[in-house]
Design a protein around this motif. Structure first.
Motif: not given
Ligand code: F6R
Length: 366
Positions: A59-61, A105-107, A110, A156, A158, A243, A246
């Motif tokens: 995704g965004t990452s 990865s933000q979270s 994943t 949600v 990012s 963006k 979504e």
């Molecule tokens: C887009 C979004 C998703 C996450 C993707 C990866 O706005 O939120 O595309 O970027 O699910 O998530 P992480 O970065 O948490 O691994």
């Protein structure tokens, strides 16, 4: 909890100047002329002996990884491949002990990214994590890493995670470029100085919000949108389109501007808004000629331009300005108006901005 903002997403968009500062605090040391990142310093040989860097993310990452590809290759001259974690792990990839894998990865939760890390480790690669959530699964599973320190991201979609990931990866690229001698001391200093100015320039870009709202009102009923960019800003076009999809559920596609003529240009008519990132330096003349191609087919053009731009202003239906900076740092600025545009369009269409349908903040299923 939303700090006076109507939605978390808007709050998080506006947090970016401080979030980026938090990302480089203690790391970017302009006066001393150094970048300190313990996870890199402790493993510098692994990085310097790497045949290549493989970025895995979703995704965004993944988009942040694409920006990083351009930056790493430009500054540090290290070959980079950027992979969707889900494709990488299922295709019997070639990985060796001389590879460095960077997982973004933000979270930090994943599932596909986590599985890609485990696969890379089993083949002997060195795995470096770029996560936001401290102590997350990916942060624990990687050999070393650097946190983004963006603070909690609740929306949600990012936003600040993306710009802070790019910040960390830029610091890493600059550090490696210095260590492997691919950047001169004066160029290194110039980049450090400019990077330090980015939070103020992001704040400046955010001031266009009212103008962006009027642009959003003009295009909110579009059924399809195109996003175009070249070079460092090609991934920003992808991210802008993601963006919009979504949170507003409008179909949007991002493309490298020069690929238009290989197909998507067939879509252009007077119903098609085209958002074009056309900052100075980044193949500017080429982008201007891409804009002419769209205009001659009656497409609506919204240019994301450098402050004071004249040429695109003349051709475009709307322009949104961002401050000038080094070309490779422009994604940190050009992303901002695209985030705000999506936000305002989604709000005007009465969509659930912070919790779009069918999406979850962390995707722990494969
Ligand atoms: C887009 C979004 C998703 C996450 C993707 C990866 O706005 O939120 O595309 O970027 O699910 O998530 P992480 O970065 O948490 O691994």
């Amino acid at each position: 909890e939303k700090g006076g903002y109507e939605h978390f997403m808007l709050k998080e968009i506006h947090e970016q100047p401080n979030a980026i500062k938090d990302t480089y605090r203690g790391r970017l040391r302009v006066k001393e002329g150094i970048i300190k990142m313990a996870g890199v310093d402790d493993n510098l040989e692994r990085f310097l002996n790497a045949n290549r860097i493989i970025v895995v993310a979703c995704g965004t990452s993944w988009h942040a990884g694409l920006v990083a590809e351009y930056i790493f290759e430009d500054l540090a001259r290290i070959p980079v491949e950027v992979e969707y974690a889900s494709e990488f792990r299922y295709r019997n990839p070639v990985i060796t002990e001389k590879d460095v894998v960077i997982a973004i990865s933000q979270s930090g939760e994943t599932a596909d990214t986590l599985a890609a890390i485990k696969l890379a480790k089993s083949k002997g690669a060195f795995v470096f994590g770029v996560c936001n959530v401290v102590g997350s699964s990916i942060a624990r599973e990687t050999h070393a890493g650097a946190y983004t320190h963006a603070g909690p991201e609740i929306g949600v979609a990012s936003t600040k995670a993306f710009t802070t990931q790019i910040t960390v990866l830029t610091l890493l690229a600059l550090k490696l470029a210095k260590a492997n001698g691919n950047i001169s001391i004066s160029e290194f200093h110039k980049h450090l100085t400019e990077l330090e100015l980015i939070p103020n320039k992001v704040a400046e870009a955010l001031k266009a919000d009212d103008h962006i709202k009027t642009v959003a009102a003009t295009y909110k009923d579009a059924k399809n949108c195109l996003y175009l960019g070249r070079g460092f800003n090609f991934p920003v076009a992808l991210e802008g389109a993601l963006k919009l999809k979504e949170i507003s559920y409008i179909h949007a596609e991002g493309y490298p501007a020069a690929e238009m003529k290989h197909g998507p240009i067939a879509l252009i008519d007077d119903q098609m808004p085209v958002f074009v990132i056309a900052t100075k330096k980044g193949h500017y003349e080429k982008v201007v000629s891409n804009i002419q191609e769209i205009k001659s087919r009656s497409g609506k053009i919204i240019g994301i331009v450098t402050e004071g731009d004249e040429d695109v202003k003349e051709l475009a239906d709307h322009v949104i300005e961002v401050p000038e900076t080094l070309e490779l740092l422009t994604p940190l600025l050009t992303t901002i108006p695209l985030q705000l545009l999506s936000y305002h369009i989604a709000v005007m269409l009465d969509k659930n901005v912070d919790q779009p349908r069918n999406l979850a903040k962390s995707v722990t299923v494969e």
